[in-house]
Motif scaffolding. Structure first.
Motif, short mmCIF file in Angstrom:
data_model
loop_
_atom_site.label_atom_id
_atom_site.label_comp_id
_atom_site.label_asym_id
_atom_site.label_seq_id
_atom_site.Cartn_x
_atom_site.Cartn_y
_atom_site.Cartn_z
N MET A 1 38.18 32.72 -10.43
CA MET A 1 36.80 32.36 -10.17
C MET A 1 35.88 32.96 -11.23
SD MET A 1 36.27 32.33 -6.03
CE MET A 1 36.95 33.93 -5.69
N LYS A 2 34.72 32.32 -11.40
CA LYS A 2 33.75 32.77 -12.41
C LYS A 2 32.41 33.11 -11.75
CE LYS A 2 35.63 30.07 -16.24
NZ LYS A 2 35.33 29.08 -17.30
N ALA A 3 31.75 34.11 -12.33
CA ALA A 3 30.42 34.52 -11.85
C ALA A 3 29.51 34.75 -13.04
CB ALA A 3 30.51 35.78 -11.00
N ILE A 4 28.21 34.55 -12.82
CA ILE A 4 27.22 34.91 -13.83
C ILE A 4 26.18 35.83 -13.19
CG2 ILE A 4 27.53 32.81 -15.18
CD1 ILE A 4 24.91 31.76 -13.96
N CYS A 5 25.64 36.74 -14.00
CA CYS A 5 24.57 37.63 -13.57
C CYS A 5 23.39 37.43 -14.51
CB CYS A 5 25.02 39.08 -13.61
SG CYS A 5 26.51 39.44 -12.66
N VAL B 1 30.83 27.33 -12.49
CA VAL B 1 30.69 28.72 -12.04
C VAL B 1 30.68 28.75 -10.51
CG1 VAL B 1 29.15 30.72 -12.00
CG2 VAL B 1 29.49 29.45 -14.13
N ASP B 2 31.36 29.74 -9.95
CA ASP B 2 31.45 29.83 -8.48
C ASP B 2 30.27 30.55 -7.86
OD1 ASP B 2 34.38 28.86 -7.94
OD2 ASP B 2 34.52 30.24 -9.64
N ILE C 1 27.72 25.87 -6.43
CA ILE C 1 27.56 27.27 -6.80
C ILE C 1 26.89 28.06 -5.68
CG2 ILE C 1 25.28 26.99 -7.88
CD1 ILE C 1 26.18 28.94 -10.06
N LYS C 2 27.36 29.27 -5.44
CA LYS C 2 26.76 30.16 -4.46
C LYS C 2 25.74 31.05 -5.17
CE LYS C 2 29.61 28.71 -1.28
NZ LYS C 2 29.14 27.82 -0.19
N ILE C 3 24.60 31.27 -4.51
CA ILE C 3 23.51 32.04 -5.12
C ILE C 3 23.24 33.30 -4.30
CG2 ILE C 3 21.10 32.05 -5.82
CD1 ILE C 3 22.65 30.05 -7.43
N ILE C 4 23.22 34.44 -4.97
CA ILE C 4 22.79 35.69 -4.35
C ILE C 4 21.63 36.23 -5.19
CG2 ILE C 4 23.39 38.07 -3.79
CD1 ILE C 4 26.24 37.19 -3.32
N PHE C 5 20.50 36.47 -4.53
CA PHE C 5 19.33 36.99 -5.22
C PHE C 5 19.29 38.52 -5.15
CE2 PHE C 5 17.68 32.69 -4.20
CZ PHE C 5 17.38 32.29 -5.50
N LEU C 6 18.97 39.15 -6.26
CA LEU C 6 18.78 40.58 -6.33
C LEU C 6 17.34 40.84 -6.76
CD1 LEU C 6 22.01 41.56 -8.35
CD2 LEU C 6 21.78 41.23 -5.90
#
Length: 271
Positions: free
Chosen positions: A1-5, A47-48, A75-80
């Motif tokens: 799986m891939k992620a971006i920040c 991107v996952d 794509i799944k989104i998590i906000f920081l």
């Protein structure tokens, strides 16, 4: 799986990437301080999951999330963010998670597992069907955690988790029931009632390990118990073997919840 920040603050971005990589869930984690570069990256690959700062110049996190979803609908989104007032807008656009800075590893890991639960479960099932043993990762630097194929193991009893932590600390040595009791409960009396309670804790630990398909990391015979070191990927064992870069992961805290762990913490500090 891939992620971006994505975050315009380089220091925070670097820390976020480090925490995401530590989860051992992703094969690839990319960092972007420029939101437009992140959008362009999705022209090349799928991107996952994306972890996005909300308050950024030019393109804010909410707008960026919309653009990313246009290119990659699943794509799944998590906000920081450091601002709680964005929460309503974030969930209105079906964000998977929302974390306030500074983000702890435990909270981030929980959000990652929640966001990607279906994909992690599917990966675990495929590994099982293919005859591949589940990967067990044990973290001892900081707080004690156990992960199976990237998913956090949830123990039904906190003492069952502590019992396993104690066995990990003993590095594969067999430990008697009585010795384990006095390590965990210190000055308490090892009477019949406490022996029965210990039986309940051991049974709970076995049930949890069986539930996650990792019973083979634990051995018990003739009242003696141990963890099987060769069955786990543990930061402590890498450090004690003086593997390159392993000791650098230690930041002065070892199994922070347990007072009995101070001896090993002192030894790691000397290393």
């Amino acid at each position: 799986m891939k992620a971006i920040c994505v975050d315009d603050e380089e220091l925070i971005l670097g820390r976020t990437v480090t925490l995401v990589k530590k989860s051992n869930i992703f094969d690839d984690v990319e960092a972007f301080s420029d939101p437009l570069e992140a959008v362009g990256y999705l022209d090349k690959t799928t991107v996952d999951l994306a972890l996005l700062d909300i308050d950024m110049p030019e393109i804010g996190g909410l707008e960026l999330a919309e653009r990313l979803k246009d290119k990659c609908p699943d794509i799944k989104i998590i906000f920081l963010t450091g601002y709680s007032e964005y929460a309503i807008d974030a969930y209105a656009m079906h964000a998977t998670g929302y974390l306030l800075k500074p983000v702890s590893y435990e909270k981030l890991l929980s959000e990652l597992n929640y966001a990607l639960e279906a994909k992690i479960s599917a990966a675990a099932a495929n590994s099982s069907e293919g005859g591949v043993e589940p990967r067990v990762k044990i973290e001892t630097f900081g707080y004690f955690n156990v992960l199976v194929n990237g998913k956090l193991v949830v123990f039904k009893r906190s003492k069952a988790k502590e019992l396993l932590a104690c066995l990990v600390d003993r590095q594969g040595q067999f430990v008697s029931r009585k010795d384990l009791f006095y390590i965990i409960w210190e000055d308490d009396d090892y009477d019949r009632a406490k022996q029965k309670y210990l039986d309940t804790i051991i049974r709970s630990l076995k049930d949890t390990l069986e539930e996650y398909g990792i019973s083979d990391i634990f051995e018990a015979e003739s009242g003696m118990m141990r963890v099987v070191p060769e069955k786990v990927d543990c930061d402590l064992y890498h450090a004690l073997n003086k593997e390159e870069g392993a000791i650098d992961a230690f930041r002065g805290e070892y199994m922070s919840s347990y007072s009995w762990a101070c001896e090993t913490e002192g030894y790691l500090t000397e290393l």
